[in-house]
Design an enzyme around this catalytic site. Structure first.
Site, short mmCIF file in Angstrom:
data_model
loop_
_atom_site.label_atom_id
_atom_site.label_comp_id
_atom_site.label_asym_id
_atom_site.label_seq_id
_atom_site.Cartn_x
_atom_site.Cartn_y
_atom_site.Cartn_z
N GLU A 166 -4.73 7.46 -3.64
CA GLU A 166 -5.24 6.22 -3.07
C GLU A 166 -5.45 5.16 -4.16
O GLU A 166 -5.30 3.97 -3.90
CB GLU A 166 -6.55 6.50 -2.33
CG GLU A 166 -6.96 5.45 -1.35
CD GLU A 166 -6.08 5.33 -0.11
OE1 GLU A 166 -5.23 6.22 0.11
OE2 GLU A 166 -6.22 4.34 0.62
N HIS B 179 0.84 -1.20 0.00
CA HIS B 179 0.00 0.00 0.00
C HIS B 179 0.87 1.26 0.00
O HIS B 179 0.72 2.13 -0.86
CB HIS B 179 -0.92 -0.03 1.23
CG HIS B 179 -1.88 1.12 1.29
ND1 HIS B 179 -3.16 1.05 0.79
CD2 HIS B 179 -1.74 2.38 1.77
CE1 HIS B 179 -3.77 2.20 0.96
NE2 HIS B 179 -2.94 3.04 1.57
N GLU B 180 1.79 1.32 0.95
CA GLU B 180 2.66 2.51 1.05
C GLU B 180 3.57 2.62 -0.18
O GLU B 180 3.87 3.73 -0.64
CB GLU B 180 3.48 2.49 2.34
CG GLU B 180 2.66 2.44 3.64
CD GLU B 180 1.56 3.48 3.74
OE1 GLU B 180 1.67 4.54 3.10
OE2 GLU B 180 0.55 3.22 4.45
N HIS C 247 1.74 4.41 -2.89
CA HIS C 247 1.83 5.87 -2.70
C HIS C 247 3.23 6.37 -3.11
O HIS C 247 3.38 7.37 -3.78
CB HIS C 247 1.59 6.23 -1.22
CG HIS C 247 0.16 6.17 -0.79
ND1 HIS C 247 -0.84 6.85 -1.44
CD2 HIS C 247 -0.45 5.53 0.24
CE1 HIS C 247 -2.01 6.62 -0.82
NE2 HIS C 247 -1.80 5.82 0.19
#
Lengths: 498, 498
Positions: free
Chosen positions: B296, B266-267, B270
Site C-alpha cells: 500500500e 494507485h493500481e 501496486h
C-alpha cells in the site's frame, strides 16, 4: 451394501471425477484463450509454464488408476446402469485404452517434438524455409507411425490417427467418400467458374462497426451473450471455458466486412454446438462433442449453408445498412452474395470457397496417408504437394509458405485431422436436407427469420445427444440417409448452377 | 553424497516446488481477473468450481509433507545455504507453521462461513439489511477468535490476525502509532477545511479518452505495457498473473477523469512493485511482496505523494489537453489540484481524501480489536460504528450501506487487514522524505519528468529485496528513520497549509 447402492455411489464418484477434469480442462482453455486475446508479450514464458502445469495434471487425471478403477467397478454392474452412464463409461474406457497403449516415454517424446516443430514452423512459414522444419516433420511422422503401431489398427495404420479426431472413422470408408467427392467437384468447378459474376467494389469498413454487426448477427442466429463472448485475435477460434462461458474470436479485414462476418458465423456454429449439451451432462461424454467432423458440420452449416445463402444475405441487409449506412447505398444483397460466393482455385485452404475447399482436404489426406504408409518421404513432400495441387486445382504454389507450410496441423503433430473438415461439409449437406423437409423449407425459415426453429432442430437431433451415437450414426439418424457425398454435390449444384 | 551436493540438489528441488506453486497461483489470479473483466454472467457457477479446484490444489501444495521435508532437509545445512535460500526457507517455514496450526476442519469451516457471508453481503449492502448478515458476521468473528487461539500469540490475540497481512506487526506498536496519527489528523483537518478552495465545474469526459489518458500516464511513470495490461472492471484492482504479466483495472466516472486517473496511479503503484522483483527470484519469497502495508505504501506513494502534487498535475496537463482539448480550455492545473485534493468528512473509506483516510482506518482497527477481544458484540457493531465516526469524523451514516456494510473485508473473513492501509501512508511519507534527499528534490524530479529515477530508487531500496527484510526493517533501512507518524503529518501540513 447391495449392488444398486454400490452402483449409485460409484456412479456419483465417477461423475464427480469427470466433472472435476472438465473444470481443469476449462482452466486450460482460459489460459489458451487469454494467451491469444489478452496476454501481454512479456507473459509468454509464464503462460507456457502454466499451460504445461495444467496439461500434466489433465494427463494424470485422464489416465489415472482411480479413473480406471471406477470404470472397472461400474462395468461389473452393466445391467444396472442407466443409459447415460453406460455411454460415459464406454467413451471413458475408449480413451483410457488408447492412453494405456502409449507409454510415458512416447508421450513426452511426441510432446517435445511437437513443441520444437511448432516453434520452428513459426519462423519457417514467413521465411519460406522448409529445410528448417524438414527434420522436425520427419520426427513427427516417425512418431505418428510409431503411435499407429502402439495404438493398433485393423485395416490401415492411418486409422489409428484418424480415430483420435473422428472416432470410429476408417480410411477404407473415408477415402472413397472423399475421392468420389473430389471427382465431382473437379467437374463442377469449371462450370461454376464460367458462370459466376465478379464484384470489384471495395470500401473501407470500420472495425468497431464490423464487430457490432457480427455480434448482432450472432445474437440473431441464437448465440446467447449472457453465456459467451466475442473478441478479436490474430487467428479466429472458438473456446469453451465451461458451461455458460463459450467464447469465440474474430479478425477483421479493413476493405470488407465479409471475412469477419463469415468467421463469426463459423465460430458461432461451433459455439452453438458447445452451448447445446444438456446441463446435467456437462463435463461427461454425454455432454461432449462426438467428433471434429460433427463439430465442423455445425460451423459449416451456419457459415455456408445458411450464411452464404441469398435468403440470409437478404435478411442481413438491414443490419449492414445500420452499421454501414454509406457503403450500403453502393451495394445490394446480390453484390454481397457474389462477393461471398466467389469460387476460384486458391492456394490457401482457409481462404477457399465452398466448392474447392474439399479438394484441399483430399490433397492433405492423400499426402498424410502416403507419409504414414512410408510411401512418401518428408523431403519429397513439397514435390508431391505440387503434383496434387496441379491435379486437383490446376495451380502450383510459388512458395513453401503458401504451400506445405501454410497449415499448423502437421507441425503441431496433428496428422489425421484434415479429413474431418470435408466430413463436416458432407454431414452438413445431409442433415440440412432433412431439416428442409422437417421445417417446411429451410430457406423459407431463414427468410422468415425463424432461426430459433433451425437451432431447435439441431439441438434436438444432434447437440443434445452428446456422444451417445457415433458420428455416422447421428448423421444417418438425423437425416434418414446413408452417408454419401451426393447431397453435398447436389447442394452445390443447386446453389451455383440453377 | 557430500553435504554441498545435497544442499545444491535440495535447493533446486525446493525452488522448483515454490515456482510451480507460483504458476498455480498465477492461474488462480487469471481466473479471478477474467471473472471480473471478461466472464459472461452465465459462467459464474463454472468459474466458482474452477477457482475452488485451484484453491484446493494450492492449499495442498502449500501445506504438503513434501514441502515440509524439503524445508527440514535444508535447515540441517543452514551454514551452507546462500542468503537468498535462507530467506526463502525462513518465510516458507513461517507459512508452514501457521498452516500446521489450523486443522482441516477449521479451514473448511472458515472458508464456508466466508463464502456464505460474502454472498449475503452482496444482497445486504444495496438493501441496507444488516440483519441479513449479522449472524454470518458473528460466525466469522467467532472463527477469527478461534483462529487466534489456534495460531497463538504473545501479546494480543489480534496480533495473530494482523500478522497474516502485515507479518511481524504487533498491535502494541501499531495501535499507538495509528492513534497518535489520528489525534494529529483530527487537529489538522478543520484547519485544512477552512483554508481549501472549491471547484464546482464539471464536464463530460469520454470513457475511451480517459482510458488512453490513464494508459499514457501509467507508461510515463514506468508501467511497461509489454508486461502488463489496463482494463475496465466494476471495482479497480491489480492482479499478477505471473512474471511479465501484471494487470490492473479501472472504472470510469463520466463527469470527471480524476477518479480513473487516481485509480490508475494507485493500481500502477501496486503493479510497479510486482514488476520490480528480480526475475530469478520470482515465485519465491525473495521475489514476493513483504506485506500489505509495504504494498500500500507503493500505491499511495504514486497516487497521492506523486499524483496529487502540484508538480505532477502541471506535468500532466499537456496530456489532459491532448485527450480533452475542449474541456482543457476551461480548466487550469490549479483547478485540477483543487479537485484532486478536496478534503472532507465522508462516510465511504475508499472515497476519502489523504487527510481523513487514516481516520477511517483507526475506526476499523478499534472495532476489530473490540470484536476480537469480545468487548463488542456484532449486534452492537452499528452503534459502536456510529460513535466512532462521530468521534473521529463528526458524521453519522444514515444507512448501514454507507456504514458498517460498506466494505467487503469483514464479510470476506479479513479481520486484521485494515491497519495496513494506514501503515502504507506512514511508510510512504518516510521513504519519500529520504528519496527527496537522495534525488536532490523529489518534486523537482517530477517537474523534470525524471520518473525513471524515482522508480529506480524504489526498485533499489525496496522492490528488489523481496521478503529479505521485515516491513519495519526495510522502511528504517530505506529512510534512515525510526517508524513514526510524524513524517506523514509533516507531509500533509506541508502540502495543505503552506
Amino acid at each position: 451394501m447391495n449392488s444398486q447402492k454400490t452402483v449409485q455411489e460409484t456412479s456419483i464418484q465417477f461423475n464427480q471425477y469427470l466433472k472435476e477434469t472438465y473444470s481443469l480442462s476449462g482452466i486450460n482453455s482460459l489460459l489458451g484463450w487469454d494467451q491469444q486475446v489478452n496476454m501481454p508479450p512479456g507473459g509468454a514464458e509464464t503462460r507456457a509454464k502454466q499451460i504445461e502445469l495444467v496439461e500434466v495434471l489433465l494427463h494424470k487425471r485422464s489416465t489415472s488408476t482411480e479413473l480406471s478403477e471406477l470404470v472397472k467397478k461400474l462395468e461389473q454392474y452393466s445391467n444396472l446402469l442407466d443409459p447415460d452412464t453406460s455411454v460415459n463409461i464406454r467413451e471413458t474406457k475408449r480413451s483410457l485404452i488408447r492412453q494405456s497403449k502409449l507409454n510415458e516415454k512416447f508421450v513426452s517424446e511426441k510432446s517435445l517434438a511437437c513443441a520444437k516443430a511448432y516453434s520452428n514452423w513459426i519462423i519457417a512459414r514467413p521465411t519460406n524455409d522448409f529445410k528448417l522444419v524438414q527434420h522436425d516433420l520427419e520426427k513427427i511422422v516417425a512418431l505418428s507411425i510409431q503411435e499407429c503401431d502402439l495404438v493398433g489398427y485393423e485395416e490401415s495404420p492411418y486409422d489409428a490417427l484418424l480415430d483420435l479426431y473422428e472416432p470410429h472413422a476408417r480410411l477404407s470408408k473415408v477415402k472413397p467418400l472423399l475421392l468420389s467427392l473430389a471427382e465431382e467437384l473437379k467437374e463442377l468447378y469449371p462450370i461454376i467458374l464460367a458462370k459466376q459474376k465478379h464484384n470489384n467494389s471495395s470500401f473501407a469498413y470500420d472495425e468497431n462497426a464490423q464487430y457490432s454487426l457480427c455480434k448482432d448477427i450472432c445474437s440473431t442466429i441464437g448465440f446467447d451473450f449472457n453465456n459467451g463472448r466475442l473478441d478479436k485475435s490474430a487467428h479466429p477460434f472458438q473456446s469453451t471455458i465451461g458451461f455458460g462461458d463459450v467464447r469465440m474470436t474474430l479478425r477483421f479485414h479493413h476493405d470488407s466486412f465479409l471475412p469477419a462476418l463469415y468467421g463469426a458465423l463459423h465460430e458461432a456454429g461451433h459455439a452453438l454446438y458447445e452451448m447445446g449439451f444438456k446441463q446435467e451432462n456437462i463435463g461427461t461424454p454425454m455432454g461432449s462433442p462426438i467428433s471434429l467432423g460433427i463439430h465442423e458440420s455445425q460451423s459449416r452449416f451456419w457459415e455456408n449453408f445458411i450464411g452464404r445463402s441469398k435468403e440470409f444475405i437478404n435478411s442481413l441487409f438491414p443490419t449492414v445498412k445500420k452499421y454501414f449506412p454509406n457503403q450500403a447505398t453502393k451495394i445490394s444483397p446480390i453484390d454481397i452474395w457474389n462477393e461471398a460466393n466467389q469460387v476460384s482455385s486458391s492456394l490457401i485452404r482457409v481462404e477457399a470457397d465452398e466448392v474447392t475447399y474439399s479438394l484441399h482436404i483430399v490433397i492433405r489426406m492423400l499426402l498424410e496417408e502416403a507419409l504414414i504408409k512410408k510411401e512418401l518421404a518428408v523431403k519429397d513432400l513439397p514435390t508431391a504437394w505440387d503434383e496434387l495441387y496441379m491435379k486437383y486445382l490446376g495451380i502450383k504454389s510459388p512458395t513453401y509458405s503458401d504451400g506445405v507450410l501454410q497449415d499448423i496441423h502437421w507441425f503441431g503433430g496433428s496428422i489425421g485431422y484434415f479429413p474431418t473438415y470435408a466430413l463436416g461439409n458432407i454431414y452438413a449437406a445431409m442433415f440440412s436436407k432433412k431439416m428442409d423437409t422437417d421445417l417446411g423449407g429451410l430457406y423459407k425459415t431463414v427468410t422468415d427469420g425463424r432461426f430459433s426453429e433451425i437451432l431447435s432442430w439441431l439441438r434436438k437431433e444432434i447437440h443434445e445427444h452428446g456422444m451417445k451415437y457415433k458420428a455416422e450414426e447421428i448423421i444417418k439418424k438425423s437425416s434418414g440417409l446413408e452417408i454419401s457425398s451426393k447431397y453435398f454435390v447436389d447442394y452445390l449444384k443447386n446453389k451455383f448452377l440453377i
